[in-house]
Write a protein that holds these residues in place. Structure first.
Motif, PDB file in Angstrom:
ATOM      1  N   HIS A  82      40.975  36.401  39.893  1.00 43.67           N
ATOM      2  CA  HIS A  82      40.198  36.067  41.096  1.00 43.67           C
ATOM      3  C   HIS A  82      38.973  35.206  40.789  1.00 43.67           C
ATOM      4  O   HIS A  82      38.163  34.964  41.668  1.00 43.67           O
ATOM      5  N   LYS A  83      38.866  34.736  39.571  1.00 47.39           N
ATOM      6  CA  LYS A  83      37.823  33.762  39.269  1.00 47.39           C
ATOM      7  C   LYS A  83      38.457  32.397  39.021  1.00 47.39           C
ATOM      8  O   LYS A  83      38.748  31.681  39.955  1.00 47.39           O
ATOM      9  N   THR A  95      28.392  35.511  30.970  1.00 49.84           N
ATOM     10  CA  THR A  95      28.024  35.245  32.349  1.00 49.84           C
ATOM     11  C   THR A  95      26.873  34.248  32.467  1.00 49.84           C
ATOM     12  O   THR A  95      26.905  33.363  33.306  1.00 49.84           O
ATOM     13  N   ASP A 118      36.219  40.064  26.457  1.00 53.06           N
ATOM     14  CA  ASP A 118      36.008  39.978  27.892  1.00 53.06           C
ATOM     15  C   ASP A 118      36.046  38.494  28.269  1.00 53.06           C
ATOM     16  O   ASP A 118      35.056  37.786  28.147  1.00 53.06           O
ATOM     17  N   ILE A 137      29.663  33.607  39.712  1.00 56.65           N
ATOM     18  CA  ILE A 137      30.982  33.058  39.369  1.00 56.65           C
ATOM     19  C   ILE A 137      31.664  32.807  40.707  1.00 56.65           C
ATOM     20  O   ILE A 137      32.012  33.751  41.413  1.00 56.65           O
ATOM     21  N   HIS A 174      28.594  41.188  29.768  1.00 54.27           N
ATOM     22  CA  HIS A 174      28.545  41.496  31.195  1.00 54.27           C
ATOM     23  C   HIS A 174      28.179  42.967  31.399  1.00 54.27           C
ATOM     24  O   HIS A 174      28.565  43.827  30.608  1.00 54.27           O
ATOM     25  N   ASP A 229      40.278  37.676  34.741  1.00 55.64           N
ATOM     26  CA  ASP A 229      40.055  37.834  36.180  1.00 55.64           C
ATOM     27  C   ASP A 229      40.718  36.691  36.936  1.00 55.64           C
ATOM     28  O   ASP A 229      40.100  35.658  37.173  1.00 55.64           O
ATOM     29  N   ASN A 244      37.725  46.035  31.952  1.00 47.45           N
ATOM     30  CA  ASN A 244      36.904  46.386  30.789  1.00 47.45           C
ATOM     31  C   ASN A 244      36.892  47.896  30.562  1.00 47.45           C
ATOM     32  O   ASN A 244      36.937  48.367  29.431  1.00 47.45           O
ATOM     33  N   ALA A 291      36.874  37.479  31.293  1.00 47.52           N
ATOM     34  CA  ALA A 291      37.129  37.675  32.716  1.00 47.52           C
ATOM     35  C   ALA A 291      37.160  36.341  33.453  1.00 47.52           C
ATOM     36  O   ALA A 291      38.185  35.960  34.006  1.00 47.52           O
ATOM     37  N   TYR A 292      36.045  35.622  33.397  1.00 45.31           N
ATOM     38  CA  TYR A 292      36.088  34.382  34.164  1.00 45.31           C
ATOM     39  C   TYR A 292      36.642  33.229  33.337  1.00 45.31           C
ATOM     40  O   TYR A 292      37.288  32.321  33.864  1.00 45.31           O
ATOM     41  N   GLY A 320      39.724  44.151  39.222  1.00 47.34           N
ATOM     42  CA  GLY A 320      38.854  43.094  38.721  1.00 47.34           C
ATOM     43  C   GLY A 320      38.531  43.301  37.257  1.00 47.34           C
ATOM     44  O   GLY A 320      39.136  44.152  36.583  1.00 47.34           O
ATOM     45  N   GLY A 321      37.556  42.518  36.792  1.00 44.70           N
ATOM     46  CA  GLY A 321      37.173  42.575  35.384  1.00 44.70           C
ATOM     47  C   GLY A 321      36.493  43.881  35.017  1.00 44.70           C
ATOM     48  O   GLY A 321      36.632  44.365  33.887  1.00 44.70           O
TER      49      GLY A 321
HETATM   50  C1  LIG Z   1      32.991  38.778  36.592  1.00 49.22           C
HETATM   51  C2  LIG Z   1      32.961  39.316  35.244  1.00 49.22           C
HETATM   52  C3  LIG Z   1      33.152  40.686  35.015  1.00 49.22           C
HETATM   53  C4  LIG Z   1      33.332  41.665  36.133  1.00 49.22           C
HETATM   54  O1  LIG Z   1      34.504  41.432  36.814  1.00 49.22           O
HETATM   55  P1  LIG Z   1      34.730  41.885  38.343  1.00 49.22           P
HETATM   56  O2  LIG Z   1      36.016  41.260  38.653  1.00 49.22           O
HETATM   57  O3  LIG Z   1      33.596  41.331  39.126  1.00 49.22           O
HETATM   58  O4  LIG Z   1      34.761  43.372  38.347  1.00 49.22           O
HETATM   59  C5  LIG Z   1      33.149  41.112  33.705  1.00 49.22           C
HETATM   60  N1  LIG Z   1      32.949  40.262  32.685  1.00 49.22           N
HETATM   61  C6  LIG Z   1      32.760  38.950  32.874  1.00 49.22           C
HETATM   62  C7  LIG Z   1      32.547  38.062  31.703  1.00 49.22           C
HETATM   63  C8  LIG Z   1      32.756  38.428  34.161  1.00 49.22           C
HETATM   64  O5  LIG Z   1      32.586  37.111  34.340  1.00 49.22           O
END
Ligand SMILES: *Cc1c(COP(=O)(O)O)cnc(C)c1O
Length: 632
Positions: A293-294, A237, A262, A88, A180, A291, A152, A264-265, A147-148
């Motif tokens: 940061h993504k 992911t 989740d 990512i 993930h 996230d 989680n 995250a991204y 972060g993610g």
């Molecule tokens: C990147 C990601 C994570 C982990 O997040 P970090 O910020 O790297 O700790 C968890 N779940 C998904 C779907 C992700 O893309």
């Protein structure tokens, strides 16, 4: 000269600061083809450059910057490169970076309202934006995290506290095999044992199968366990898949199970129209991981957890010792972020989000995300048209999977070898960088277009490379193969003495090519069992990790009540549940196997089976092939 001081005069502060900023701007504006996207070095080489004791005497700032430029900065990924399509990508912005500088220059500590009302209010403002973007109510609460992964884990801890309180060995967590790995890690940290995490199969579009979820939950309830938590993905992911959120919302609500999404991204795609459509139903979740940061273009670290019923997050984490009573905000509206997660001292992750969003305006972020949708759709069309490429998963939230076809070659291992060569060769260029994954056991190149710097020509250049580079020309030094470190824990089996005759083992197709040493290990670790005709050997959705190989007799395989296969001597089953997905969690049984005659079988314990798959190439190849055909 008095005692050396750690406080600098204004002139020195300015000089150091300007010089640092100049160096950064220089580096960030270097042309894309000037340096590789990722450059690495051995630990020895870098220890030689950077190791050694802390210097007793001061080192000049200019010298330090030079050392950074020479010994540190060349050896890291250029995340902002327009051809960075691996994993990512994380592509920040300059105003965001300045936000981090401000937060750290002023040493913001955003744990309590009393000591940081301003930065706390910025975080609340940012959380309000996020809530609105994903369709959460005003009384949802959240906190920015590292972060993610942290988000989680916070979600799982919050769910457990809100639903049951203390940990119990009856609780079960569910997720898709595409979830993930941080879900597995969160479960492990919080004390879930291997049989308390259910990894479930996905449908043809890599989404959690709700029929499997319901069946697994029902099997768990019958066995006296308590379904607690479903971790759905909104942007998985490997493929960017979005699990069926609406349906999951209903399933979980009916059963009082916590639904966590989740995202995250993928979650920030919600600020663009195509993203919002893809993410419909996310607002039904009890908690959501994001996230920034993504796909919100913030620099590392910046994650976020949001909980729909905000009080649940505070109740899960709030503990007020005497020594903090003064610092706490006393009015309910005053939020003390230390009560919303596991950190007390914490930087402001919100400042960079707030500054960068204001600097560019939300429309610019939306446009950047929209451009990624355009680019990935264009890439998919190109791949679908090309006779030399194969689209393995359609574009979803900025990700697609594909690979090169080779005329006349159908062998999966050979296809993998050639595609892996192309990927490694690409990484040696300054053109692009992609990563790989496995879909139902098939090797896939993964293209993830999230960077705001990426343009059509950057995506095209990478596809051109994979499509056209002759594989022979792509031969680069192979990655170092390290001798697998054998795990001796299980070497000696239960009693140390062989239990199974070596000829019986060698007589099985799967083990015919085993090295004598491995035959010996199997002899020690396996158990021979006799199963009467008509008995159920394994039952779909139940929990079990043993692997079975039939020595004598016949068995019939049923999935969802339908007969799908007949087996006889030399055939095997149970490999899907035996294989480890992560943190020793695994699938439940994905089929029922019934003895249709008296059956004699070899049974291998799951952990040993995983070792064998890892170290015995012939077994590994056969099992990988079986997974490819048997994964539902
Ligand atoms: C990147 C990601 C994570 C982990 O997040 P970090 O910020 O790297 O700790 C968890 N779940 C998904 C779907 C992700 O893309």
């Amino acid at each position: 000269m008095g005692t050396p001081s750690l406080w600098l005069d204004r002139e020195t502060m300015r000089r150091l600061g300007y010089r640092t900023i100049d160096a950064l701007v220089e580096r960030l504006s270097r042309p894309w083809d000037a340096t590789p996207i990722v450059r690495t070095a051995t630990p020895e080489e870098l220890a030689a450059r950077l190791g050694g004791p802390a210097p007793e005497e001061p080192v000049d700032g200019a010298v330090l910057l030079e050392r950074l430029e020479r010994d540190v900065l060349p050896f890291m990924a250029r995340n902002e490169h327009p051809g960075y399509f691996a994993y990512i990508p994380g592509c920040g912005t300059w105003p965001g970076a300045l936000g981090d500088l401000i937060a750290s220059a002023l040493n913001m500590d955003v744990g309590s309202w009393g000591l940081s009302a301003g930065p706390s209010a910025v975080e609340l403002a940012v959380l309000d934006w996020f809530k609105e973007w994903i369709g959460y109510p005003r009384d949802a609460a959240g906190i920015l995290t590292s972060g993610g992964s942290a988000a989680n884990m916070t979600a799982l801890a919050c769910a457990r506290e809100a639903v049951v309180g203390a940990m119990s060995d009856r609780l079960v967590v569910y997720c898709a095999d595409q979830a993930h790995s941080s879900i597995a890690r969160a479960a492990r940290i919080l004390g879930f044992r291997p049989d308390q995490v259910r990894v479930l199969p996905v449908d043809a579009r890599s989404r959690l199968r709700t029929d499997a979820l319901v069946a697994a939950m029902e099997a768990d309830v019958r066995a006296g366990r308590e379904p607690l938590f479903v971790a759905a993905a909104a942007g998985s992911t490997s493929t960017g898949a979005v699990d069926p959120l609406q349906e999951l919302g209903e399933i979980c609500r009916e059963r009082g199970v916590w639904l966590h999404v989740d995202a995250a991204y993928g979650g920030f795609a919600a600020i663009a129209e195509r993203g919002r459509a893809a993410l419909a139903g996310m607002e039904l979740a009890d908690s959501v991981t994001l996230d920034p940061h993504k796909w919100l273009y913030q620099s590392f670290e910046c994650g976020c957890i949001l909980v729909r019923k905000g009080h649940q997050l505070r109740e899960a984490f709030e503990i007020v010792p005497d020594y903090l009573k003064d610092a706490k905000g006393m009015v309910p509206r005053e939020v003390n972020f230390a009560d919303y997660g596991m950190q007390l001292s914490r930087t402001s992750h919100a400042l960079k989000v707030w500054l960068s969003l204001q600097h560019f305006g939300l429309a610019a972020f939306r446009a950047a995300i929209d451009r990624c949708f355009d680019l990935i759709d264009g890439a998919a069309q190109r791949i679908a048209r090309s006779p030399d490429l194969e689209l393995l998963s359609p574009p979803s939230l900025g990700v697609l999977c594909f690979r090169r076809r080779f005329p006349g070659i159908a062998d999966e291992d050979e296809i993998e070898l050639r595609n892996a060569k192309l990927v490694r060769a690409l990484a040696a260029t300054t053109t692009g960088f992609v990563s790989t994954t496995r879909l139902r056991g098939r090797f896939a190149i993964r293209l993830c277009v999230l960077n705001h710097t990426s343009r059509r020509e950057d995506v095209d250049a990478v596809i051109d490379f994979i499509e056209r580079t002759p594989v022979e020309a792509a031969a680069v030094a192979p990655a170092a193969v390290t001798e697998y470190d054998r795990d001796v824990r299980l070497e000696d089996g239960w009693l140390g003495a062989p239990r199974v005759d070596a000829d019986v083992i060698r007589g099985l197709r799967l083990f015919a090519a085993l090295e004598p040493r491995d035959v010996d290990r199997v002899a020690r670790m396996a158990r021979e069992v006799d199963i009467p005709a008509g008995a159920t050997i394994v039952e779909q959705w139940e929990v079990g990790r043993e692997f079975y190989a039939i020595v004598e007799g016949t068995a019939r395989v049923f999935k969802d009540g339908r007969q799908i296969d007949d087996m006889g001597p030399g055939d095997y089953f149970g490999e899907l549940a035996a294989l480890e997905w992560g943190a020793s969690f695994s699938y439940p049984r994905l089929a029922t196997v019934l003895a249709t005659s008296h059956v004699r079988a070899l049974v291998l314990p799951g952990p040993f089976f995983n070792e064998l798959v890892r170290d015995a190439p012939s077994v590994g190849a056969a099992i990988r092939a079986a997974v490819r055909t048997r994964m539902p």
